[in-house]
Design a protein around this motif. Structure first.
Motif, mmCIF file in Angstrom:
data_model
loop_
_atom_site.group_PDB
_atom_site.id
_atom_site.type_symbol
_atom_site.label_atom_id
_atom_site.label_comp_id
_atom_site.label_asym_id
_atom_site.label_seq_id
_atom_site.Cartn_x
_atom_site.Cartn_y
_atom_site.Cartn_z
ATOM 1 N N SER A 195 -1.274 6.224 -0.167
ATOM 2 C CA SER A 195 -1.451 4.770 -0.031
ATOM 3 C C SER A 195 -1.046 4.283 1.361
ATOM 4 O O SER A 195 -1.110 3.092 1.637
ATOM 5 N N ASP B 277 3.159 7.510 1.184
ATOM 6 C CA ASP B 277 3.238 6.054 1.331
ATOM 7 C C ASP B 277 4.222 5.631 2.418
ATOM 8 O O ASP B 277 4.855 6.462 3.063
ATOM 9 N N ASN C 177 10.132 3.633 -7.231
ATOM 10 C CA ASN C 177 9.641 2.624 -8.178
ATOM 11 C C ASN C 177 10.313 1.267 -7.977
ATOM 12 O O ASN C 177 9.642 0.228 -7.985
ATOM 13 N N VAL D 128 9.357 0.094 -4.194
ATOM 14 C CA VAL D 128 8.060 -0.552 -3.964
ATOM 15 C C VAL D 128 8.031 -1.929 -4.614
ATOM 16 O O VAL D 128 7.455 -2.883 -4.064
ATOM 17 N N TYR E 240 6.662 2.556 -14.962
ATOM 18 C CA TYR E 240 5.744 2.706 -13.838
ATOM 19 C C TYR E 240 4.637 3.705 -14.125
ATOM 20 O O TYR E 240 4.876 4.775 -14.677
ATOM 21 N N GLN F 294 -0.098 1.472 -7.970
ATOM 22 C CA GLN F 294 -0.270 1.567 -6.517
ATOM 23 C C GLN F 294 -1.506 0.765 -6.072
ATOM 24 O O GLN F 294 -1.584 0.335 -4.927
ATOM 25 N N LYS G 122 -1.735 -3.335 -4.464
ATOM 26 C CA LYS G 122 -1.589 -3.943 -3.146
ATOM 27 C C LYS G 122 -2.909 -4.322 -2.459
ATOM 28 O O LYS G 122 -2.996 -5.433 -1.918
HETATM 29 N N1 ARG Z 1 3.256 4.291 -3.351
HETATM 30 C C1 ARG Z 1 3.741 4.016 -4.664
HETATM 31 C C2 ARG Z 1 3.192 2.663 -5.138
HETATM 32 O O1 ARG Z 1 2.753 1.904 -4.347
HETATM 33 C C3 ARG Z 1 5.230 3.983 -4.678
HETATM 34 C C4 ARG Z 1 5.831 4.329 -5.979
HETATM 35 C C5 ARG Z 1 5.654 5.739 -6.287
HETATM 36 N N2 ARG Z 1 6.392 6.124 -7.448
HETATM 37 C C6 ARG Z 1 6.136 7.264 -8.111
HETATM 38 N N3 ARG Z 1 6.840 7.500 -9.142
HETATM 39 N N4 ARG Z 1 5.173 8.063 -7.742
HETATM 40 O O2 ARG Z 1 3.165 2.389 -6.312
#
Ligand code: ARG
Length: 457
Positions: free
Chosen positions: A20, A80, A107, A110, A314, A319, A322
């Motif tokens: 991302s 990310d 988690n 972000v 989550y 992701q 956004k």
């Molecule tokens: N890039 C991720 C997002 O925007 C960050 C969170 C990732 N968490 C995980 N457990 N893979 O959601």
């Protein structure tokens, strides 16, 4: 970053779909701010020693400067913005960088970064809308007495003033700002410290972190904290509602600038020409504002659909939260800026507006009201009598005020010469003195309140 558990690396497409960084790098400021508050707290709580905290803080300062100067090299394997900042920190300060992620997960990280970003977006949109309101108030003030046809069904209905019409948009924008303000108040709780989903056993201080990041308080349920995106949806709804108002204003600019209306001329700076028809002054910017409203609405729908079936807590679907928010914000701020520029620089053809107001029998209601008030005629009967007068005027090709007293009395003997006082468009608007009505005095009173409301005085 999680390679310890696996014997083989990810497939190239796995990497690509997972990354991302291409869009979430926009949150670098917020990510660094969140990490600063987190590491300072880890130091205060004795979870990380002072030397490591100082090294991490110095590294974060340096990374911030690097991002401000044009960014940090990207690597899709680092997924990310969170991992990019942390990996760069490790390059700069070595193994101590690994202590930053104590008592934290991406988690809650972000969720925190995104709230901070949306909060800034709300403030930016609000400031831009205040600018549009100021433009509307200025133009309304200049045109508080200018008579134009008011429409229902896009048919000439009753005369109104241009100032009143412009102030209608002031009111819409004011509610839009209220929605942003409400969304901001609900958004302003800090998820950091919720960790992956269950909270943490480390003795963290969530209240301190919340305060340092300008939040009112920490969130109250760790599961909710990492899976809630209401704050983004509320922003998207507020943006959508606002874009609908901008779109209606844009539509009026387009209509008014057309030759059959001829109510306005767009400034050169806000018009485009045609490569084949030399006479053209096209309202492309207004058309794009109208078009953008559809896209902003699409962004809201996209995130709603993303969220609707997700179990707690989550999931990576989130992701995808956004891009629609970033896109909607960009389109909204551009639309607000364009509408402000157009409103500021439109030339109003008030003579043409007046002529049309006078030609559409727009004071027919005033004649009916006069019969009720001065001759004691029941309104339904007055409506019928007035309808006959309009029919006569239409057949004669004259405005109502140009019918002779004899002609009017031929329709109903109770009509006398005083009726001419109400048949002019100026008399008509001046008589609409009810609260919120179009009488110039009422409009000026609301403009004065508006100036105070938005701090223009
Ligand atoms: N890039 C991720 C997002 O925007 C960050 C969170 C990732 N968490 C995980 N457990 N893979 O959601």
């Amino acid at each position: 970053m999680w390679g310890g558990r696996f014997a083989e690396g990810p497939a190239a497409v796995m990497r690509e779909i997972n990354a991302s960084i291409g869009f979430d790098k926009r949150m670098w400021r917020q990510d660094i701010a969140g990490s600063r508050a987190h590491v300072a707290m880890l130091g205060r709580q004795g979870i990380v020693d002072a030397a490591d905290v100082a090294a991490i803080e110095a590294g974060l300062d340096r990374i911030e400067a690097e991002y401000a100067a044009g960014g940090v090299p990207e690597d899709p394997a680092l997924e990310d913005i969170h991992m990019h900042v942390e990996a760069r920190l490790a390059e700069l300060i070595g193994p101590a960088a690994g202590r930053l992620h104590t008592a934290r997960s991406r988690n809650d990280q972000v969720a925190t970064d995104f709230r901070l970003w949306v909060r800034d977006a709300i403030d930016e949109a609000d400031a831009a809308l205040a600018g549009l309101q100021r433009a509307l108030v200025r133009r309304a003030e200049e045109n508080a007495d200018a008579v134009m046809p008011g429409f229902t069904h896009l048919q000439s209905a009753q005369p109104v003033t241009l100032g009143h019409h412009l102030m209608a948009y002031f009111e819409m924008i004011h509610r839009d700002r209220g929605r942003l303000e409400d969304a901001r108040a609900r958004l302003n709780e800090c998820p950091l410290g919720s960790a992956a989903l269950a909270g943490t056993g480390f003795p963290i201080d969530r209240h301190g972190v919340a305060e340092e990041l300008g939040f009112d308080r920490p969130t109250d349920n760790s599961l909710d904290s990492v899976s809630d995106r209401d704050f983004a949806l509320e922003y998207l709804f507020a943006a959508t509602a606002c874009s609908l108002h901008l779109s209606r204003l844009a539509e009026e600019v387009i209509l008014w600038a057309s030759q059959p209306f001829g109510f306005v001329q767009l400034a050169d700076a806000w018009s485009t020409g045609s490569s084949i028809m030399p006479q053209k002054r096209n309202p492309d910017a207004a058309e794009l504002v109208r078009g953008h409203a559809g896209r902003i609405m699409g962004c809201m729908t996209a995130l709603m659909v993303t969220m609707k079936g997700l179990p707690l807590a989550y999931s990576k679907d989130m992701q995808d939260d956004k891009p629609p928010v970033f896109e909607a914000h960009e389109l909204l701020t551009l639309s607000i800026a364009a509408m402000t520029g157009m409103v500021d620089s439109l030339t109003f053809r008030t003579d043409r507006m007046r002529a049309l107001a006078e030609s559409g029998f727009a004071t027919a209601t005033d004649l009916a009201d006069w019969l009720v008030r001065e001759a004691g005629v029941p309104f339904r009967e007055a409506h019928h009598i007035t309808g006959q007068a309009v029919r006569l005027a239409e057949a004669a090709g004259r405005p109502l005020a140009a019918l002779s007293l004899q002609e009017l009395q031929g329709i109903d003997a109770r009509i006398d010469a005083r009726v001419y006082d109400v048949l002019s468009v100026d008399a008509s608007v001046a008589s609409r003195t009810s609260h919120g009505g179009t009488a110039p005095a009422q409009v000026r009173a609301r403009i004065a309140e508006a100036r105070t409301l938005i701090g223009m005085d």
